[in-house]
Design an enzyme around this catalytic site. Structure first.
Site, PDB file in Angstrom:
ATOM      1  N   LYS A  49       1.836 -40.068 -10.445  1.00 27.09           N
ATOM      2  CA  LYS A  49       2.043 -40.458  -9.043  1.00 27.09           C
ATOM      3  C   LYS A  49       1.797 -39.276  -8.113  1.00 27.09           C
ATOM      4  O   LYS A  49       2.519 -39.057  -7.158  1.00 27.09           O
ATOM      5  CB  LYS A  49       3.456 -41.011  -8.860  1.00 27.09           C
ATOM      6  CG  LYS A  49       3.728 -42.256  -9.687  1.00 27.09           C
ATOM      7  CD  LYS A  49       5.107 -42.812  -9.411  1.00 27.09           C
ATOM      8  CE  LYS A  49       5.445 -43.979 -10.275  1.00 27.09           C
ATOM      9  NZ  LYS A  49       4.511 -45.075 -10.264  1.00 27.09           N
ATOM     10  N   CYS A  50       0.742 -38.531  -8.408  1.00 25.21           N
ATOM     11  CA  CYS A  50       0.435 -37.285  -7.708  1.00 25.21           C
ATOM     12  C   CYS A  50      -0.900 -37.423  -6.985  1.00 25.21           C
ATOM     13  O   CYS A  50      -1.760 -38.199  -7.393  1.00 25.21           O
ATOM     14  CB  CYS A  50       0.374 -36.159  -8.757  1.00 25.21           C
ATOM     15  SG  CYS A  50      -0.157 -34.552  -8.139  1.00 25.21           S
ATOM     16  N   GLY A  51      -1.078 -36.641  -5.950  1.00 25.42           N
ATOM     17  CA  GLY A  51      -2.356 -36.619  -5.255  1.00 25.42           C
ATOM     18  C   GLY A  51      -3.501 -36.154  -6.142  1.00 25.42           C
ATOM     19  O   GLY A  51      -4.666 -36.429  -5.859  1.00 25.42           O
ATOM     20  N   PHE A  52      -3.191 -35.459  -7.232  1.00 24.60           N
ATOM     21  CA  PHE A  52      -4.212 -34.973  -8.163  1.00 24.60           C
ATOM     22  C   PHE A  52      -4.383 -35.888  -9.369  1.00 24.60           C
ATOM     23  O   PHE A  52      -5.171 -35.582 -10.266  1.00 24.60           O
ATOM     24  CB  PHE A  52      -3.863 -33.560  -8.643  1.00 24.60           C
ATOM     25  CG  PHE A  52      -3.892 -32.526  -7.554  1.00 24.60           C
ATOM     26  CD1 PHE A  52      -5.078 -32.165  -6.936  1.00 24.60           C
ATOM     27  CD2 PHE A  52      -2.711 -31.908  -7.148  1.00 24.60           C
ATOM     28  CE1 PHE A  52      -5.097 -31.199  -5.927  1.00 24.60           C
ATOM     29  CE2 PHE A  52      -2.725 -30.951  -6.135  1.00 24.60           C
ATOM     30  CZ  PHE A  52      -3.916 -30.597  -5.526  1.00 24.60           C
ATOM     31  N   THR A  53      -3.671 -37.012  -9.415  1.00 28.80           N
ATOM     32  CA  THR A  53      -3.716 -37.895 -10.583  1.00 28.80           C
ATOM     33  C   THR A  53      -5.134 -38.338 -10.922  1.00 28.80           C
ATOM     34  O   THR A  53      -5.469 -38.513 -12.095  1.00 28.80           O
ATOM     35  CB  THR A  53      -2.795 -39.115 -10.373  1.00 28.80           C
ATOM     36  OG1 THR A  53      -1.455 -38.631 -10.207  1.00 28.80           O
ATOM     37  CG2 THR A  53      -2.837 -40.072 -11.549  1.00 28.80           C
TER      38      THR A  53
END
Length: 176
Positions: A49-53
């Site tokens: 659930k990360c911007g880098f996922t």
């Protein structure tokens, strides 16, 4: 061997190589990193659930491109940054498979900083400091590249796209 989850009170000697370590896989079974001796390893702390996922896509592409030449990517789910990996291992595995087709090994969820820090990350950070000499992992999707002989070759920030590591990976794969 140095087991994952060992507390700071453990005064065992520091591992000499990445291959002296152990970690738990997604089924909570001990895995000896020595099982990967002779391989180039890319270790990444991951979160769903990360911007880098979306980096999972490039990580899987790298894995598919180089696995037959000896690259192993190992993902360590971590919930320490913005609680961006709250799921169970079954949920994490399903998310990675359904959304990104992840086939590289995912390990058990760990801490990468602090008093419960996994020994794999203690070792990696001790071998390669980050920007300005800081050792702390700053966010999800920080990457460590380990050579065939268990030496940490490079450390890359979360913002570094996995595909940009191809040249370093090839260099290590081609090195005897």
């Amino acid at each position: 061997m140095f087991a994952a989850g060992a507390g700071a009170e453990n005064k065992a000697p520091s591992p000499a190589s990445f291959f002296d370590l152990q970690a738990k896989d997604k089924r909570h079974k001990e895995v000896n990193m020595s099982d990967y001796t002779g391989k180039v390893i890319l270790v990444v702390n991951v979160a769903s659930k990360c911007g880098f996922t979306s980096q999972y896509k490039e990580l899987e592409e790298l894995y598919q491109k180089y696995k037959d030449r000896g690259l192993v990517i190992i993902g360590f789910p971590c919930n320490q940054f913005g609680k961006q990996e709250p799921g169970t291992m079954e949920e994490i595995e399903s998310f990675c498979q359904v959304n990104y087709g992840v086939s590289f090994p995912l390990m058990d969820k760990i801490d990468v900083n602090g008093s419960q820090e996994d020994p794999v990350y203690t070792f990696l950070k001790s071998q390669k400091a980050g920007l300005l000499g800081l050792t702390r992992i700053k966010w999800n999707f920080e990457k460590f590249l380990v050579s065939k002989d268990g030496v940490v070759y490079g450390r890359y920030s979360s913002a570094t796209n996995p595909s940009s590591l191809a040249e370093d990976i090839e260099r290590l794969l081609d090195h005897a």
